[in-house]
Write a protein that holds these residues in place. Structure first.
Motif, PDB file in Angstrom:
ATOM      1  N   SER A  54      12.528   1.604  23.001  1.00 46.03           N
ATOM      2  CA  SER A  54      11.292   1.918  22.682  1.00 46.03           C
ATOM      3  C   SER A  54      10.502   0.956  21.247  1.00 46.03           C
ATOM      4  O   SER A  54      11.442   2.060  20.688  1.00 46.03           O
TER       5      SER A  54
ATOM      6  N   ASN B 251       7.481   5.000  24.999  1.00 41.96           N
ATOM      7  CA  ASN B 251       7.684   5.514  26.806  1.00 41.96           C
ATOM      8  C   ASN B 251       7.040   6.622  26.757  1.00 41.96           C
ATOM      9  O   ASN B 251       7.378   7.891  26.911  1.00 41.96           O
TER      10      ASN B 251
ATOM     11  N   THR C 181       7.403  -1.410  27.817  1.00 44.61           N
ATOM     12  CA  THR C 181       8.987  -1.643  27.473  1.00 44.61           C
ATOM     13  C   THR C 181       9.377  -1.958  29.159  1.00 44.61           C
ATOM     14  O   THR C 181       8.814  -1.864  30.077  1.00 44.61           O
TER      15      THR C 181
ATOM     16  N   ASN D 260      10.168  -4.979  24.388  1.00 44.16           N
ATOM     17  CA  ASN D 260       8.856  -4.570  23.845  1.00 44.16           C
ATOM     18  C   ASN D 260       7.312  -5.053  23.550  1.00 44.16           C
ATOM     19  O   ASN D 260       7.831  -4.510  22.208  1.00 44.16           O
TER      20      ASN D 260
END
Length: 695
Positions: free
Chosen positions: A32, A36, A584, A600
């Motif tokens: 990430s 996240n 993500t 990402n």
């Protein structure tokens, strides 16, 4: 060529080993970049997260079965609400302090993040997420206590080897070696990290400079190539007398050498060469006794000498040239001692009691000398300090598990900070209340307070000439700022997260630009605001499509209010609403191999920071990864900032007209091979706090 051949052999060995294993292990690994945020839908009888003592406690082995990760840092980003927007852990856009096994530490968060990125995720036992850390942790604000697995009583030898190359405009190579040995009650761990090679960054400035009653156009482009060698090493030992009686001793060292060359063209023609070193030695001791008393001690020695030569000329449209031919030398030497004593009691009826003390003493000897072309010393570029600072902290707190659904923890700390500039007592209350309404709803209310002190260099009365146009000024009048955070979080069905937050920072300080009217220069200086306040809302959710696609999306809206009545002759009172979007996506590319593509993306609308207007930001990271069926081998191909986007700011307040574009996160691609052996169980490593050292 030998390096490429070696890496090729590793890859070939990895693929061969994988072909011999037909047992497939499904993996979902997301690296990430920003947030996240969402919860993981949990299947099974044991929950991944539970509420206890005013915190959210995550069972990391269970979480990683749902969302696997290569290293401990990635594992933390699997926790709902956790982000790594700037390369360090944050929660809902707020800074988070990382704690290891609840121990007080003098380590920088940046160095700890790098260690965690190289540490196998299997080392983690649980992670305790606190919106407001109790005083007994000797940190304040949002924090995560990382609890590692305890292998005392076992016999094992394990380790991990990582090798790879990173290519941006130039290349560097890196390698890591970790070994862990456990023999019944005695444990030993050793690690070594090596980085060797070049890096590259660019910046540009466009200005209409207010010189006297005129406007002078200015523009430049700067490219900087740096060559560096870094050696990081650590040796740790521990002995477990019993389950709650343990001694830990560790030595950490660092040797770093960097040489950089910058070339500027445009209105300014200049060249700059800089050589710098960093030397670090640290010893940490932690002794936990069986009746709830923990004693800790830490010593750090840090030295960073630096030499710089600048030779350049500014040529403007009015034909007035400004020449700078300067040589400067500087050095900072820090000696820091810290000790803590903490006592905890578990009482009847769900009550807990804690109290303790911390003492920290720092000696700072620093100087800078700047010499002109004719060999004379420049007074405004020459200064020295030889001072000490002292911190005493005492605290007391309690916790209460009211029933299965409601828990509460509160504490208060009184701290004295003494230096030649400041001598103040401050009180820091904290509160963390959690209500697990039912299996589908959880509420968490927190309050925290803290202070942040300027770096040692920023309070010196010197001028650092970073280019022919840019001067970095110290500010002896710079004072610490306080901040107060309130958060209310609502989790729904372990899948959706809503949060309202407020952050108040009176006397906030940050470095800002100011174009002076008496000569051709932009001054970069840290200065105190009246306040910097932020209020916002956040929402997040996960998504999936069968077994081939998983991910999350988030949105954060923030209203920011910055005010300063004493920024040179340019007071400001600015307000701005900004929005951040990101997420993500992890795509499984093969049904017979553990092959994944992870994307990402991140986008931020226009924002402000003091006099700066920050242009919209878009960035994208990508990762292609393969892992063997037994998990021993791994191959990674990472792309960072693959569209090579720049950070673009502009100041047009009052008579100012200054624009700066910076890209020191130059687009890069990394190839790495990972090999683990012996069921690797690395010790968690702390890093020495040099956040207020160096310049």
């Amino acid at each position: 060529m030998n390096r490429l051949f070696f890496i090729g052999v590793l890859v070939a060995s990895a693929i061969t080993a994988n072909a011999q294993d037909n047992a497939q292990k499904d993996s979902l690994t997301m690296e990430s970049m920003m947030h996240n945020l969402p919860e993981v839908m949990v299947k099974g009888s044991r929950p991944i997260v539970k509420a206890e003592r005013g915190m959210l406690s995550y069972n990391m082995p269970l979480l990683l079965k749902q969302l696997p990760a290569d290293n401990a840092y990635e594992a933390l980003t699997r926790i709902p609400g956790i982000s790594d927007a700037t390369g360090s852990i944050s929660f809902s856009g707020n800074e988070v302090t990382l704690i290891v096994n609840g121990q007080a530490t003098t380590l920088t968060q940046e160095q700890l993040v790098e260690r965690l990125k190289a540490m196998p995720a299997a080392q983690l036992a649980k992670a305790e997420v606190m919106l407001s850390a109790p005083a007994r942790y000797h940190v304040r604000g949002m924090a995560i206590n990382i609890v590692t697995k305890d292998y005392a009583g076992t016999n094992q030898l394990s380790g991990q080897i990582i090798g790879g190359m990173r290519q941006n405009k130039y290349a560097n190579e890196f390698g890591n070696l970790y070994l862990s040995l456990q023999r019944d009650k005695f444990g030993l761990d050793a690690q070594y990290k090596y980085v060797n090679g070049n890096s590259y960054g660019e910046s540009s400035r466009i200005a209409n400079h207010p010189l006297g009653n005129n406007r002078i156009h200015y523009n430049d482009e700067t490219g900087q190539k740096s060559f560096g060698i870094t050696h990081d090493y650590r040796l740790g030992m521990n002995y477990a007398f019993s389950k709650s009686h343990r001694l830990d001793v560790a030595y950490t060292g660092q040797w770093d050498k960097t040489s950089s060359n910058s070339r500027t063209t445009g209105s300014s023609i200049s060249g700059m060469h800089r050589d710098s070193h960093e030397y670090l030695h640290n010893v940490d001791v932690n002794y936990a006794l069986p009746f709830g008393l923990t004693l800790s001690g830490s010593y750090t020695y840090y030295r960073t000498p630096q030499q710089q030569a600048l030779d350049g000329t500014i040529t403007t449209e009015n034909k007035n040239d400004t020449e700078r031919n300067l040589t400067s030398g500087s050095e900072q030497t820090i000696n820091k001692w810290m000790f803590t004593a903490d006592q905890t009691h578990s009482l009847a009826h769900g009550w807990g009691l804690s109290y303790g003390v911390k003492g920290q003493f720092t000696s700072n000897k620093s100087y800078q000398t700047t010499i002109g072309k004719d060999g004379t010393i420049l007074p405004d570029g020459t200064s020295s300090v030889d001072n000490t600072e002292r911190i005493w902290n005492i605290y007391a707190g309690f916790s209460k598990q009211i029933n299965k659904a409601i828990s509460l923890e509160a504490s208060v700390a009184a701290e004295q900070y003494h230096s030649p500039v400041w001598d103040k007592w401050r009180v820091y209350p904290t509160l963390n209340a959690l209500w697990n309404v039912n299996d589908n709803h959880l509420l968490n209310l927190s309050f925290s307070s803290n202070s942040e002190f300027p770096s040692y260099w920023s309070t010196m009365s010197n001028v650092f000439y970073s280019s022919t146009y840019t001067e970095i000024h110290g500010n002896p009048d710079l004072k610490p700022f306080s901040y107060y955070n309130v958060n209310l979080m609502w989790q729904i069905k372990r899948r959706y997260t809503l949060m309202a937050f407020a952050s108040l920072k009176p006397d906030y300080f940050v470095q800002l630009p100011y174009q002076t009217t008496d000569h051709m220069a932009v001054i970069m200086k840290e200065t105190n605001f009246d306040f910097s306040n932020s209020y916002g809302l956040q929402a997040s959710v996960i998504f999936n499509a069968g077994k081939w696609l998983n991910g999350n999306v988030f949105a954060v809206g923030t209203y920011k209010h910055d005010k300063s009545s004493h920024f040179f002759d340019l007071p400001f009172n600015r307000k701005k609403l900004s929005v951040r979007l990101g997420g993500t996506a992890s795509v499984k590319l093969c049904s017979t191999q553990d092959l994944r593509l992870i994307l990402n993306p991140f986008y931020q609308t226009k924002a402000i920071q003091g006099v700066y207007d920050i242009s919209p930001i878009f960035s994208m990271d990508a990762k292609l990864q393969w892992s063997s069926h037994d998990g021993n081998w791994g191959v990674r191909l990472n792309g960072s900032n693959i569209f090579n986007n720049r950070f673009d700011t502009r100041s047009v307040q009052g008579n100012q007209d200054y624009r700066m574009k910076v890209n020191y996160n130059w687009s890069s691609f990394t190839f790495a091979v990972i090999y683990k052996f012996g069921g690797y169980k690395e010790k968690t490593v702390k890093e020495v706090d040099t956040s207020r050292m160096g310049h």
